[in-house]
Design an enzyme around this catalytic site. Structure first.
Site, PDB file in Angstrom:
ATOM      1  N   THR A   1       0.878  -1.177   0.000  1.00  0.00           N
ATOM      2  CA  THR A   1       0.000   0.000   0.000  1.00  0.00           C
ATOM      3  C   THR A   1       0.910   1.220   0.000  1.00  0.00           C
ATOM      4  O   THR A   1       1.572   1.518   0.992  1.00  0.00           O
ATOM      5  CB  THR A   1      -0.921   0.008   1.225  1.00  0.00           C
ATOM      6  OG1 THR A   1      -1.804  -1.117   1.151  1.00  0.00           O
ATOM      7  CG2 THR A   1      -1.763   1.278   1.261  1.00  0.00           C
TER       8      THR A   1
ATOM      9  N   LYS B   1      -7.281   1.537  -3.408  1.00  0.00           N
ATOM     10  CA  LYS B   1      -6.984   1.176  -2.026  1.00  0.00           C
ATOM     11  C   LYS B   1      -7.217   2.369  -1.100  1.00  0.00           C
ATOM     12  O   LYS B   1      -7.668   2.210   0.051  1.00  0.00           O
ATOM     13  CB  LYS B   1      -5.541   0.673  -1.904  1.00  0.00           C
ATOM     14  CG  LYS B   1      -5.114   0.289  -0.478  1.00  0.00           C
ATOM     15  CD  LYS B   1      -5.950  -0.856   0.091  1.00  0.00           C
ATOM     16  CE  LYS B   1      -5.579  -1.189   1.533  1.00  0.00           C
ATOM     17  NZ  LYS B   1      -4.302  -1.892   1.668  1.00  0.00           N
TER      18      LYS B   1
ATOM     19  N   LYS C   1      -0.401   5.508   8.330  1.00  0.00           N
ATOM     20  CA  LYS C   1       0.384   5.624   7.095  1.00  0.00           C
ATOM     21  C   LYS C   1      -0.552   5.683   5.895  1.00  0.00           C
ATOM     22  O   LYS C   1      -0.421   6.545   5.011  1.00  0.00           O
ATOM     23  CB  LYS C   1       1.333   4.437   6.953  1.00  0.00           C
ATOM     24  CG  LYS C   1       2.220   4.484   5.701  1.00  0.00           C
ATOM     25  CD  LYS C   1       2.601   3.095   5.216  1.00  0.00           C
ATOM     26  CE  LYS C   1       1.463   2.467   4.425  1.00  0.00           C
ATOM     27  NZ  LYS C   1       1.839   1.218   3.740  1.00  0.00           N
TER      28      LYS C   1
END
Length: 288
Positions: free
Chosen positions: A97, A172, A240
């Site tokens: 990711t 995502k 994050k």
């Protein structure tokens, strides 16, 4: 069956590589901590390599799942990165990711060298990786996706090409935006129910059959109610990911007020010492 490499044997990468080996693919693994790669080979066969470049040499597809943009650059275009060893016509599939920018950067670097790049972040968490039922969101060229998808199916129940390079990472981001809002809403509902003196278990049993139902409700309400968070997708990782979402929103002009607020709430959880708690720990800041 394919000759493949897998770079990064963390909580997601290890079981994904294990599924590849179990399906009969010829797997070479690389991990920054060599002991993890040695353990994998002992348990599941295949070979280990000392560098990403050595792992990638002679492979048809190279998979990767590391921590962030900088880690990804290190294992691809770094001094001993995989890109330096990949042959024309092969494909690099990145399950990290990361930002859409780094996906586009690495796609361009791969094209210059004559091979393909697919950004393919996953959803489903550690349990999804362990059970081989991840959802994979992909960006890249159709031909490269078509080469990779049959192999990705070893650990995925859904895998779709959603657009050009970077589209997988953008999808995502949407996924994480949705999760942030749902978890906060569930945390507030459980907190409210307890303060109101309701039997939370009984209420969830009823409302989970209606419009309020979600994966988070089905899989996290019991542990949230019990105040148990020592498992699952860590708060540090979610911050994050939400940081990536908010950075992208600043670039494209999207307004994400709830996401920004929940990101701050996760900061509160970190201040409570919950860096490695599961993301469902948002309820802890309401009940401290």
């Amino acid at each position: 069956m394919a000759k493949v490499a897998f770079l990064g044997l963390g909580v997601m990468g290890y079981p994904m590589a294990r599924h590849l080996a179990a399906k009969g693919h010829d797997v070479t693994v690389y991990n920054r901590t060599a002991a993890k790669a040695e353990s994998f080979v002992t348990a599941h066969g295949g070979r280990m390599a000392a560098t990403p470049a050595l792992a990638a040499e002679g492979q048809e597809i190279v998979f990767c799942c590391v921590g962030n943009d900088d880690d990804l650059r290190a294992v691809t275009i770094g001094s001993v990165g995989a890109f330096g060893a990949m042959a024309a016509g092969t494909v690099f599939v990145d399950h990290t990711t990361a930002s859409a920018d780094v996906a586009r950067e690495l796609d361009a670097a791969a094209r210059e060298r004559g091979f393909g790049f697919v950004d393919a972040p996953v959803s489903g968490g550690q349990a999804g990786a362990e059970n081989g039922v991840l959802t994979v969101m992909c960006g890249g060229d159709q031909a490269d996706f078509d080469k990779a998808e049959p192999v990705i199916s070893a650990y995925a129940r859904a895998c779709r090409l959603l657009g050009p390079s970077g589209a997988g990472q953008l999808a995502k981001m949407m996924n994480q935006i949705c999760i942030a809002g749902v978890v906060q809403g569930l945390a507030e509902a459980l907190h409210f129910g307890k303060r109101a003196g309701l039997d939370v278990e009984a209420v969830i049993e009823v409302i989970s059959k209606g419009a309020a139902q979600s994966w988070q409700m089905e899989n996290r309400y019991k542990t949230m109610n019990a105040g148990s968070f020592d498992f699952g997708f860590a708060v540090d990782w979610m911050r994050k990911d939400l940081g990536i979402c908010l950075d992208e929103a600043r670039r494209n002009g999207a307004k994400l007020p709830v996401t920004a607020l929940v990101d701050q709430f996760y900061g509160d959880v970190q201040a409570m010492g919950g860096n490695r708690w599961d993301t469902s720990s948002l309820i802890a800041r309401l009940e401290k």
